[in-house]
Design a protein around this motif. Structure first.
Motif, PDB file in Angstrom:
ATOM      1  N   LEU A  45     -11.297   5.949  -6.494  1.00  0.00           N
ATOM      2  CA  LEU A  45     -10.249   6.160  -5.491  1.00  0.00           C
ATOM      3  C   LEU A  45      -9.226   5.028  -5.520  1.00  0.00           C
ATOM      4  N   GLY A  46      -9.713   3.819  -5.743  1.00  0.00           N
ATOM      5  CA  GLY A  46      -8.816   2.676  -5.789  1.00  0.00           C
ATOM      6  C   GLY A  46      -7.947   2.638  -7.023  1.00  0.00           C
ATOM      7  N   ARG A  47      -8.241   3.478  -8.010  1.00  0.00           N
ATOM      8  CA  ARG A  47      -7.433   3.529  -9.224  1.00  0.00           C
ATOM      9  C   ARG A  47      -6.400   4.638  -9.203  1.00  0.00           C
ATOM     10  N   LEU A  48      -6.506   5.535  -8.217  1.00  0.00           N
ATOM     11  CA  LEU A  48      -5.498   6.578  -8.080  1.00  0.00           C
ATOM     12  C   LEU A  48      -4.201   5.960  -7.570  1.00  0.00           C
ATOM     13  N   PRO A  49      -3.045   6.426  -8.038  1.00  0.00           N
ATOM     14  CA  PRO A  49      -1.776   5.816  -7.618  1.00  0.00           C
ATOM     15  C   PRO A  49      -1.626   5.747  -6.105  1.00  0.00           C
ATOM     16  N   GLY A  50      -1.854   6.849  -5.390  1.00  0.00           N
ATOM     17  CA  GLY A  50      -1.716   6.827  -3.937  1.00  0.00           C
ATOM     18  C   GLY A  50      -2.785   5.996  -3.269  1.00  0.00           C
ATOM     19  N   GLY A  51      -4.032   6.149  -3.717  1.00  0.00           N
ATOM     20  CA  GLY A  51      -5.132   5.400  -3.128  1.00  0.00           C
ATOM     21  C   GLY A  51      -5.020   3.916  -3.389  1.00  0.00           C
ATOM     22  N   ARG A  52      -4.592   3.550  -4.597  1.00  0.00           N
ATOM     23  CA  ARG A  52      -4.479   2.133  -4.935  1.00  0.00           C
ATOM     24  C   ARG A  52      -3.437   1.448  -4.055  1.00  0.00           C
ATOM     25  N   GLY A  53      -2.276   2.081  -3.889  1.00  0.00           N
ATOM     26  CA  GLY A  53      -1.224   1.472  -3.080  1.00  0.00           C
ATOM     27  C   GLY A  53      -1.649   1.301  -1.635  1.00  0.00           C
ATOM     28  N   HIS A  54      -2.317   2.323  -1.085  1.00  0.00           N
ATOM     29  CA  HIS A  54      -2.764   2.239   0.306  1.00  0.00           C
ATOM     30  C   HIS A  54      -3.801   1.134   0.464  1.00  0.00           C
ATOM     31  N   MET A  55      -4.779   1.079  -0.441  1.00  0.00           N
ATOM     32  CA  MET A  55      -5.816   0.050  -0.347  1.00  0.00           C
ATOM     33  C   MET A  55      -5.226  -1.344  -0.447  1.00  0.00           C
ATOM     34  N   LEU A  56      -4.259  -1.532  -1.339  1.00  0.00           N
ATOM     35  CA  LEU A  56      -3.665  -2.844  -1.514  1.00  0.00           C
ATOM     36  C   LEU A  56      -2.854  -3.264  -0.298  1.00  0.00           C
ATOM     37  N   ARG A  57      -2.167  -2.323   0.327  1.00  0.00           N
ATOM     38  CA  ARG A  57      -1.411  -2.663   1.539  1.00  0.00           C
ATOM     39  C   ARG A  57      -2.357  -2.994   2.692  1.00  0.00           C
ATOM     40  N   VAL A  58      -3.459  -2.249   2.790  1.00  0.00           N
ATOM     41  CA  VAL A  58      -4.449  -2.566   3.822  1.00  0.00           C
ATOM     42  C   VAL A  58      -5.039  -3.948   3.559  1.00  0.00           C
ATOM     43  N   LEU A  59      -5.371  -4.215   2.305  1.00  0.00           N
ATOM     44  CA  LEU A  59      -5.917  -5.513   1.918  1.00  0.00           C
ATOM     45  C   LEU A  59      -4.987  -6.654   2.324  1.00  0.00           C
ATOM     46  N   SER A  60      -3.705  -6.510   2.055  1.00  0.00           N
ATOM     47  CA  SER A  60      -2.755  -7.607   2.255  1.00  0.00           C
ATOM     48  C   SER A  60      -2.256  -7.710   3.682  1.00  0.00           C
ATOM     49  N   GLY A  61      -2.643  -6.756   4.541  1.00  0.00           N
ATOM     50  CA  GLY A  61      -2.179  -6.776   5.917  1.00  0.00           C
ATOM     51  C   GLY A  61      -0.812  -6.171   6.107  1.00  0.00           C
ATOM     52  N   THR A  62      -0.261  -5.523   5.085  1.00  0.00           N
ATOM     53  CA  THR A  62       1.098  -4.992   5.171  1.00  0.00           C
ATOM     54  C   THR A  62       1.152  -3.490   5.452  1.00  0.00           C
ATOM     55  N   GLN A  63      -0.008  -2.853   5.623  1.00  0.00           N
ATOM     56  CA  GLN A  63       0.002  -1.437   5.993  1.00  0.00           C
ATOM     57  C   GLN A  63       0.424  -1.300   7.445  1.00  0.00           C
ATOM     58  N   HIS A  64       1.344  -0.361   7.725  1.00  0.00           N
ATOM     59  CA  HIS A  64       1.865  -0.176   9.078  1.00  0.00           C
ATOM     60  C   HIS A  64       1.783   1.308   9.399  1.00  0.00           C
ATOM     61  N   GLY A  65       0.768   1.699  10.184  1.00  0.00           N
ATOM     62  CA  GLY A  65       0.508   3.123  10.350  1.00  0.00           C
ATOM     63  C   GLY A  65      -0.077   3.678   9.062  1.00  0.00           C
ATOM     64  N   PHE A  66      -0.181   4.997   8.984  1.00  0.00           N
ATOM     65  CA  PHE A  66      -0.774   5.605   7.791  1.00  0.00           C
ATOM     66  C   PHE A  66       0.196   5.649   6.619  1.00  0.00           C
ATOM     67  N   PHE A  67       1.490   5.609   6.888  1.00  0.00           N
ATOM     68  CA  PHE A  67       2.451   5.822   5.811  1.00  0.00           C
ATOM     69  C   PHE A  67       3.473   4.696   5.656  1.00  0.00           C
ATOM     70  N   GLY A  68       3.561   3.803   6.621  1.00  0.00           N
ATOM     71  CA  GLY A  68       4.567   2.754   6.563  1.00  0.00           C
ATOM     72  C   GLY A  68       4.026   1.452   5.995  1.00  0.00           C
ATOM     73  N   SER A  69       4.914   0.483   5.862  1.00  0.00           N
ATOM     74  CA  SER A  69       4.516  -0.835   5.388  1.00  0.00           C
ATOM     75  C   SER A  69       5.384  -1.895   6.056  1.00  0.00           C
ATOM     76  N   LEU A  70       4.804  -3.066   6.236  1.00  0.00           N
ATOM     77  CA  LEU A  70       5.530  -4.200   6.795  1.00  0.00           C
ATOM     78  C   LEU A  70       6.250  -4.930   5.673  1.00  0.00           C
ATOM     79  N   LYS A  71       7.471  -5.285   5.915  1.00  0.00           N
ATOM     80  CA  LYS A  71       8.247  -6.020   4.926  1.00  0.00           C
ATOM     81  C   LYS A  71       8.116  -7.521   5.189  1.00  0.00           C
ATOM     82  N   LEU A  72       7.759  -8.241   4.163  1.00  0.00           N
ATOM     83  CA  LEU A  72       7.692  -9.688   4.265  1.00  0.00           C
ATOM     84  C   LEU A  72       9.085 -10.273   4.072  1.00  0.00           C
ATOM     85  N   LYS A  73       9.348 -11.412   4.720  1.00  0.00           N
ATOM     86  CA  LYS A  73      10.683 -11.997   4.683  1.00  0.00           C
ATOM     87  C   LYS A  73      10.992 -12.550   3.290  1.00  0.00           C
TER      88      LYS A  73
END
Length: 407
Positions: free
Chosen positions: A366-394
């Motif tokens: 699942l972590g190697r799928l394009p959609g799954g990988r991106g979601h997992m990495l954003r959750v990992l880094s703390g940048t996931q915002h809701g199910f579909f958004g992301s936080l932008k770092l300065k």
């Protein structure tokens, strides 16, 4: 404003610094008689590092912490279960393993009024007007224009918001300690080893702390809370023998552990809120959103809460409007982490062997799928915002990370 901060953990420390710098008069109440950290080590994500950058302590944190570029988990036979690399999120991205003592010291040094903390003062209640505090000796403190409850997962002030949805303990906890890094083979990786979901061993590089130049690892062992006493009564040797069988390299790191008292116990809660504030009382950190440690976001969330509260008070002229803005901003971010923490916990800490087998088979693909990988990495880094958004770092912060990587 005259502001009271309850608790001098990470959330309380950051709130005291940020609010004081904006000209507010801050009083901190801490139940411990001696100020100090609680816990071994943690993994700061880019979101938390950005707050340290804004606090002006990022360089010191980088000097003491240990850069972590990969999170890897496997079974005792060497089968990979989890493999996530920060580089897949961005070439300059990384996590930072830190000792709690290091971050505590850096934040204490950043607040000039630390010696004025009310130590040994346990706050147990808030008056109905939310302007006065009562300690466990019956004394009243106040009035305050704002009360910031940063008293942790076991918060005694949470109930005074009258907005608690759920507040339950997790059945599983952990044993932890700091050990010398020595010749550990993975100095820039969080390494974990799993036996189904019943046993989990982890080692995280956490660098040094002021006054101690020995690089260390944070070791943890997953255990049901009800088994803590049984583990202690069984003695150290049977447990060490089990670790030697499951993970010989980890066992060698424990050669200085001479007694069960060398390991501390940690337990966790799942607390969710309808409302994070009432009148002049507001919750930050684990008091607002305690969760299991599966996603390792506790310190990051605490830092982000303090910054968001400061920003909301800057943006709004009325306290009640500022607290509404603060909750709206932070709850949108926190909710996805509470959701995934709640659902991932049984995969790593439970007696559900079938679910653990499914994890071992499916988590890595699942972590190697394009959609799954991106979601997992954003959750990992703390940048996931809701199910579909992301936080932008300065951009300025990203430049600071790039400059550090170039060294």
């Amino acid at each position: 404003m005259n502001i009271a901060v309850i608790g001098y953990g990470t959330a309380g420390q950051a709130a005291a610094i940020l609010l004081s710098r904006d000209g507010h008069r801050v009083e901190v109440f801490e139940r411990a008689h001696e100020l100090g950290p609680v816990g071994a080590g943690f993994l700061l994500q880019p979101t938390g590092l950005q707050v340290l950058w804004e606090l002006g302590v990022l360089d010191q944190a980088l000097a003491h912490g240990r850069v972590v570029r990969r999170l890897y988990g496997e079974t005792p036979c060497g089968r990979a279960v989890m493999d996530m690399r920060y580089a897949q999120l961005g070439t300059d991205m990384f996590g930072l393993g830190m000792q709690r003592g290091a971050l505590f010291t850096l934040l204490a040094q950043a607040w000039p009024d630390v010696e004025q903390v009310h130590r040994g003062t346990r706050i147990i209640g808030v008056d109905d007007d939310t302007r006065h505090l009562q300690d466990d000796e019956g004394r009243w403190h106040g009035p305050f224009d704002l009360i910031v409850a940063a008293d942790g997962a076991g918060s005694s002030l949470r109930q005074h918001t009258r907005g608690v949805r759920q507040n339950v303990p997790y059945p599983w906890g952990a044993l932890w300690c700091l050990v010398p890094q020595g010749d550990w083979n993975w100095p820039d990786e969080l390494r974990q080893r799993y036996v189904a979901a019943r046993k989990m061993i982890g080692l995280l590089p956490v660098g040094t702390r002021p006054g101690d130049d020995t690089p260390r690892l944070s070791f943890f062992w997953s255990l049901p809370v009800c088994d803590f006493d049984r583990w202690q009564k069984s003695g150290l040797q049977p447990w060490l023998d089990e670790i030697a069988t499951l993970w010989p390299q980890a066992h060698r790191r424990l050669e200085d552990i001479a007694d069960t008292a060398c390991l501390a116990r940690a337990s966790y809660r799942d607390a969710t809120m309808h409302r994070w504030h009432r009148d002049r009382l507001v919750l930050v950190g684990d008091a607002a959103h305690a969760m299991s440690p599966q996603l390792g976001q506790g310190v990051n969330m605490a830092l982000m809460d303090a910054m968001a509260l400061r920003d909301a008070l800057r943006a709004q002229t009325q306290v009640d409007a500022a607290l509404v803005q603060y909750q709206w901003q932070r709850q949108k971010h926190v909710s996805i982490y509470q959701f995934w923490s709640r659902w991932l916990t049984p995969l790593f800490q439970s007696e559900r062997d079938v679910i653990a087998t499914m994890r071992d088979i499916g988590f890595l693909p699942l972590g190697r799928l394009p959609g799954g990988r991106g979601h997992m990495l954003r959750v990992l880094s703390g940048t996931q915002h809701g199910f579909f958004g992301s936080l932008k770092l300065k951009p300025e912060f990203l430049k600071a990370l790039s400059a550090f990587n170039a060294l």
